[in-house]
Enzyme design. Structure first.
Site, PDB file in Angstrom:
ATOM      1  N   CYS A 138     -10.489  25.719 -44.350  1.00 14.11           N
ATOM      2  CA  CYS A 138     -10.046  25.185 -43.141  1.00 14.11           C
ATOM      3  C   CYS A 138     -11.241  25.922 -42.248  1.00 14.11           C
ATOM      4  CB  CYS A 138      -9.035  26.088 -42.374  1.00 14.11           C
ATOM      5  SG  CYS A 138      -7.585  25.722 -43.372  1.00 14.11           S
TER       6      CYS A 138
ATOM      7  N   CYS B 258     -14.907  24.036 -41.496  1.00 10.71           N
ATOM      8  CA  CYS B 258     -14.908  23.191 -40.296  1.00 10.71           C
ATOM      9  C   CYS B 258     -14.648  23.936 -39.098  1.00 10.71           C
ATOM     10  CB  CYS B 258     -14.023  22.093 -40.642  1.00 10.71           C
ATOM     11  SG  CYS B 258     -14.668  20.886 -41.862  1.00 10.71           S
ATOM     12  N   HIS B 259     -13.517  24.755 -38.857  1.00  8.58           N
ATOM     13  CA  HIS B 259     -12.793  25.149 -37.865  1.00  8.58           C
ATOM     14  C   HIS B 259     -13.443  26.640 -37.383  1.00  8.58           C
ATOM     15  CE1 HIS B 259     -10.212  21.930 -37.355  1.00  8.58           C
ATOM     16  NE2 HIS B 259      -9.967  22.059 -38.564  1.00  8.58           N
TER      17      HIS B 259
ATOM     18  N   ARG C  83      15.260  24.117 -37.776  1.00 13.46           N
ATOM     19  CA  ARG C  83      16.126  24.718 -36.794  1.00 13.46           C
ATOM     20  C   ARG C  83      17.076  23.717 -36.127  1.00 13.46           C
ATOM     21  NH1 ARG C  83      19.806  28.513 -35.624  1.00 13.46           N
ATOM     22  NH2 ARG C  83      20.780  26.478 -35.919  1.00 13.46           N
TER      23      ARG C  83
ATOM     24  N   CYS D  78      21.193  22.860 -36.478  1.00 10.11           N
ATOM     25  CA  CYS D  78      22.072  22.823 -35.471  1.00 10.11           C
ATOM     26  C   CYS D  78      22.851  21.218 -35.634  1.00 10.11           C
ATOM     27  CB  CYS D  78      21.083  22.541 -34.116  1.00 10.11           C
ATOM     28  SG  CYS D  78      20.794  24.112 -33.161  1.00 10.11           S
TER      29      CYS D  78
ATOM     30  N   CYS E   1      25.528  22.543 -25.868  1.00  2.74           N
ATOM     31  CA  CYS E   1      25.314  23.916 -25.978  1.00  2.74           C
ATOM     32  C   CYS E   1      24.205  24.403 -25.294  1.00  2.74           C
ATOM     33  CB  CYS E   1      24.932  24.334 -27.334  1.00  2.74           C
ATOM     34  SG  CYS E   1      26.428  24.154 -28.391  1.00  2.74           S
TER      35      CYS E   1
ATOM     36  N   CYS F  62      -5.920  16.914 -42.360  1.00  4.19           N
ATOM     37  CA  CYS F  62      -6.969  17.695 -42.581  1.00  4.19           C
ATOM     38  C   CYS F  62      -6.971  17.720 -44.126  1.00  4.19           C
ATOM     39  CB  CYS F  62      -6.993  19.171 -42.148  1.00  4.19           C
ATOM     40  SG  CYS F  62      -8.262  19.328 -40.787  1.00  4.19           S
TER      41      CYS F  62
END
Lengths: 108, 284
Positions: free
Chosen positions: B99, B102-103, B241, B245, B203, B137
């Protein structure tokens, strides 16, 4: 052999003589309890850190015994009195016999 | 004192501690005594009065849990961030690139990313989440395998990228080409699912600040995701999450990474526009 184990300690670099300082320690560890089973139903053997000690200049300050119910990545925060300049020696003992160590110097 | 009166007294005594006890508190969130995070904000215009104030889930937790998030050493979510930082600098895939090649420094290049994602992507012609961008990427430029949605390394990376934006205010775009995706997310938010026939709003809009069994209901904001949950001792993605739910409404859920959840993530993020990024936050 547990993988990705890395001890971390946060301690002050300087202190005044006789000062009580707060130390924070954390070791990344899976802490496999020995109670769980894998997808085939076989028991996963216990693999935990079973003891943690902190010494200051060779004098023991903390000695902890750990058992199966301690959660992952055990974290300890405790106070130590610093009488003089010296080294804080931290040691973690793994079930598999590995010993992980860290040293922090404190200047008075 | 007769029996009737006694029961009235005890009923009042029993009711007192629960009244308002689950509501948000007034503490201030400062991480590492340095990063001040906005945890209460004016609601965005599109909410149209549905909330009188947008409040971070941090305010619904007790002081001990709140404190864990206020120091990086105490925050176990930072272990995931550390892992991802190592991955960031490690070359992977057939192109032999990392990563960082490039970054560069993530602290510079990834700053502000979390605050504006999910975001419409011209080239892909769809709304993309941070995890989708990372996988783009990995597959197109690194020649590496895509990570499974919300799997360990993907969540760690999302948390690491998110943590670079801490303290910045959420500001996802909902107009232009993102509009149809946002509308879809909004529809899902207000649709009642499952045998219990509950929508997100049942909720998190109508009952935040009340108890849900033994826990406090928050507004379900995503400014702190991925979030470290004490209950499973790991980082959790927003889609996981959502899935949890919807499962709790006793419905068949969508999958993490599905179009439905991407749209919902955009919509829920837009409800929290104005809140500061807390990634990785610490919750129950």
């Amino acid at each position: 052999m547990a993988s990705g184990v890395k001890p971390r300690v946060k301690a002050p670099k300087t202190a005044s003589a006789g000062e009580v300082v707060t130390i924070k320690t954390l070791i990344s560890h899976k802490m496999e309890s020995g109670q769980r089973r894998d997808s085939d139903g076989n028991l996963i053997p216990r693999s935990i850190i079973n003891r943690f000690t902190c010494d200051f200049n060779g004098t023991n300050a903390l000695d902890v015994e750990m058992h199966g119910a301690i959660s992952t990545n055990p974290y300890f925060e405790f106070d130590v009195t610093i009488p003089e300049s010296g080294d804080l020696q931290f040691t973690w003992y793994d079930d598999d016999g590995s010993v992980y160590e860290d040293v922090k110097s404190v200047k008075v | 004192m007769n029996f009737k009166m006694l029961s009235v007294v005890s009923a009042v005594a029993l009711a007192m501690p629960t009244l308002g006890a689950a509501g948000p508190d007034d503490d201030t969130l400062i991480i590492n005594e340095e990063i001040e995070v906005v945890t209460k904000a004016e609601p965005a215009e599109h909410l149209d009065g549905a909330l009188y104030e947008v409040i971070s889930g941090w305010h619904f937790r007790n002081d001990d849990t709140q404190a864990i998030e206020m120091d990086d050493f105490d925050n176990p979510g930072m272990l995931g961030v550390e892992n991802a930082m190592a991955t960031w600098n490690t070359a992977e895939g057939s192109a032999g690139k990392s990563c960082a090649d490039c970054h560069g420094d993530a602290a510079e290049s990834m700053k502000g990313v979390k605050a504006t994602y999910p975001k419409y992507d011209e080239k892909a012609g769809t709304v993309m989440t941070v995890q989708m961008k990372v996988n783009e990427c990995r597959t197109e430029r690194m020649g590496a395998e895509a990570w499974k949605y919300d799997a360990g390394p993907a969540i760690d990376m999302e948390a690491m990228i998110g943590s670079q934006s801490r303290g910045m205010q959420m500001n996802v775009a909902i107009d232009g080409p993102a509009k149809p995706f946002w509308e879809k997310g909004k529809e899902i938010y207000y649709t009642r699912y499952g045998q219990l026939e509950l929508s997100c709003a049942s909720c998190h809009e109508q009952n935040y600040g009340n108890m849900i069994r033994a826990d406090h209901l928050s507004q379900g904001q995503t400014n702190g995701f991925p979030t470290y949950r004490l209950k499973n001792a790991k980082l959790n993605g927003a889609h996981s999450r959502f899935k949890g739910c919807i499962r709790d409404t006793r419905a068949e859920t969508f999958s993490p990474g599905s179009d439905e959840f991407i749209a919902l993530e955009l919509y829920v993020a837009s409800r929290g526009n104005g809140l500061g990024v807390e990634t990785p936050s610490v919750r129950n």
